[in-house]
Design an enzyme around this catalytic site. Structure first.
Site, mmCIF file in Angstrom:
data_model
loop_
_atom_site.group_PDB
_atom_site.id
_atom_site.type_symbol
_atom_site.label_atom_id
_atom_site.label_comp_id
_atom_site.label_asym_id
_atom_site.label_seq_id
_atom_site.Cartn_x
_atom_site.Cartn_y
_atom_site.Cartn_z
ATOM 1 N N PRO A 297 47.919 39.791 50.688
ATOM 2 C CG PRO A 297 45.844 38.930 50.022
ATOM 3 C CD PRO A 297 47.014 38.676 50.960
ATOM 4 C CE1 TYR B 139 48.384 34.850 53.455
ATOM 5 C CE2 TYR B 139 50.390 35.082 54.729
ATOM 6 C CZ TYR B 139 49.048 34.831 54.664
ATOM 7 O OH TYR B 139 48.329 34.562 55.806
ATOM 8 C CE1 TYR C 236 44.225 38.664 53.393
ATOM 9 C CE2 TYR C 236 43.483 40.944 53.568
ATOM 10 C CZ TYR C 236 44.424 39.958 53.830
ATOM 11 O OH TYR C 236 45.561 40.283 54.524
ATOM 12 C CG LEU D 138 43.396 33.269 44.669
ATOM 13 C CD1 LEU D 138 44.261 33.122 45.913
ATOM 14 C CD2 LEU D 138 43.270 31.960 43.937
ATOM 15 C CG HIS D 139 44.262 39.337 43.388
ATOM 16 N ND1 HIS D 139 43.692 39.488 44.642
ATOM 17 C CD2 HIS D 139 45.443 39.990 43.447
ATOM 18 C CE1 HIS D 139 44.491 40.197 45.410
ATOM 19 N NE2 HIS D 139 45.566 40.520 44.710
ATOM 20 C CB VAL D 140 47.178 35.171 39.604
ATOM 21 C CG1 VAL D 140 48.586 34.882 39.103
ATOM 22 C CG2 VAL D 140 46.648 33.995 40.436
ATOM 23 C CE LYS E 30 50.894 47.841 41.302
ATOM 24 N NZ LYS E 30 49.974 47.378 42.305
ATOM 25 C CD1 TRP F 23 38.577 46.842 44.708
ATOM 26 C CD2 TRP F 23 39.279 46.043 42.752
ATOM 27 N NE1 TRP F 23 39.719 46.100 44.943
ATOM 28 C CE2 TRP F 23 40.173 45.604 43.762
ATOM 29 C CE3 TRP F 23 39.530 45.665 41.432
ATOM 30 C CZ2 TRP F 23 41.279 44.804 43.486
ATOM 31 C CZ3 TRP F 23 40.644 44.865 41.163
ATOM 32 C CH2 TRP F 23 41.489 44.440 42.181
#
Ligand code: M7G
Length: 324
Positions: free
Chosen positions: A258, A256, A261, A263-265, A194, A162
């Site tokens: 996540p 952490y 795996y 990287l996302h913010v 969400k 995704w």
């Protein structure tokens, strides 16, 4: 140009008109919600007005394929609140005592929306993710990460297809709020799954980095500072411009562990008690940047704490290693 949640909603309503049928794309087959049969309630929260269901779709030959359905009562939209009291509907007085009384209202459909999120087909891991379980805190040293966590996440973790679909504009392309296309220091900012974007109270966006070689906080070093600074700076600016929410009212953090795996913010409204925003899971991006600027190998040195459910295979690995 800034687009208000109401304008966004209107545009989506006009564009959608898909009669409750799931969008095509990726591996997801088109289906209607009514094709799904509820098997059991995985978890519910009276406080959050949310229920997680294990459902299934019955195929032509009678076999069932697992699905997860999340039903959530949506927050009030300020501009529609007066209609709740004014529009003719069933109002039932439940009790009256001195200056206090309670009514039950049956609002018309447009004022009583429920958001349904569907994962289909769902893996056993998706079902486990939403099942209510006892939770334990793990304190993971760098050695534990290398010996236990890393081999585990390399052998099994959620598919991140995704994420690639978003980065490659194969899905959610029309939802992108901001993009920095630089392959090493760029990212895409989109509304999180969400958030329905109808109100700002529960604002939730995620920044997905273009680089595909950073699994989590554990991989970060000073080399990634330009990327992280771009995410922080440009993410704040883009949200301010599009939604009018200032950076001082955003909680910007990494999880952490996540679930995914790559990287996302996370960017959430400060006033919103977003799931996963508590101290045992959230690491503020500004702090992460400072830590890396002080010590490039900060996240390859320190122990990190995170919660795991008792039934999670990773929890069992820590247990087997005598670390719980
Ligand atoms: P995480 O920290 O890996 O895991 O965050 P969590 O889900 O346990 O918090 C991943 C974030 O990506 C979550 O906030 C999800 O709601 C969001 N997310 C997951 N999926 C599958 C999608 C998706 O398909 N589209 C978008 N826009 N967001 C997603």
């Amino acid at each position: 140009m800034a687009e208000s949640p109401q304008a966004k909603r209107k545009r989506e309503e006009e564009g959608e008109k898909n009669g409750g049928t799931a969008a095509q794309g990726g591996a997801a087959a088109a289906f209607a919600l009514s094709d799904l049969r509820v098997r059991r309630v995985l978890r519910e929260s009276a406080r959050d007005k949310i229920v997680f269901l294990h459902a299934e779709k019955i195929g032509l030959s009678g076999e069932g394929t697992d699905a997860v359905v999340i039903l959530e009562k949506t927050p009030f939209q300020e501009e529609k609140i007066p209609d709740l009291l004014k529009k003719p509907m069933n109002t039932e007085l439940q009790m009256q005592n001195d200056i206090y009384c309670t009514f039950y209202l049956s609002p018309p459909p447009e004022l009583s929306e429920i958001k349904a999120t569907v994962v289909y087909p769902a893996t056993e891991k998706h079902i486990q993710k939403y099942l209510r379980q006892e939770v334990h805190l793990i304190r993971e040293t760098w050695e534990d990460y290398k010996d236990i966590t890393l081999p585990f996440i390399q052998s099994q973790s959620f598919s991140i297809q995704w994420v690639y679909n978003i980065l490659e504009k194969k899905a959610e392309a029309d939802r992108i709020v901001h993009e920095n296309p630089d392959p090493s220091n760029g990212f895409v900012l989109v509304p999180d799954l969400k958030w329905n974007q109808n109100q700002l109270d529960d604002l939730y966006l995620i920044a997905l980095v273009h680089r595909r070689d950073i699994k989590s906080l554990r991989d970060l070093t000073a080399e990634h500072l330009p990327l992280l600074r771009n995410v922080l700076q440009e993410g704040k600016e883009a949200i301010g411009k599009r939604f009018g929410v200032p950076g001082s009212q955003l909680r910007i953090y990494l999880h952490y562990q996540p679930s995914y795996y790559h990287l996302h913010v996370h960017f959430t409204a400060l006033g919103y008690d977003a799931p996963g925003s508590s101290v045992e899971r959230a690491h503020l991006l500004a702090d992460v940047i400072d830590n890396l600027a002080m010590d490039s190998t900060y996240y390859q040195k320190r122990a990190l704490t995170f919660p795991l459910r008792a039934d999670e295979p990773l929890f069992k690995k820590f247990q087997e290693a005598g670390k719980v």
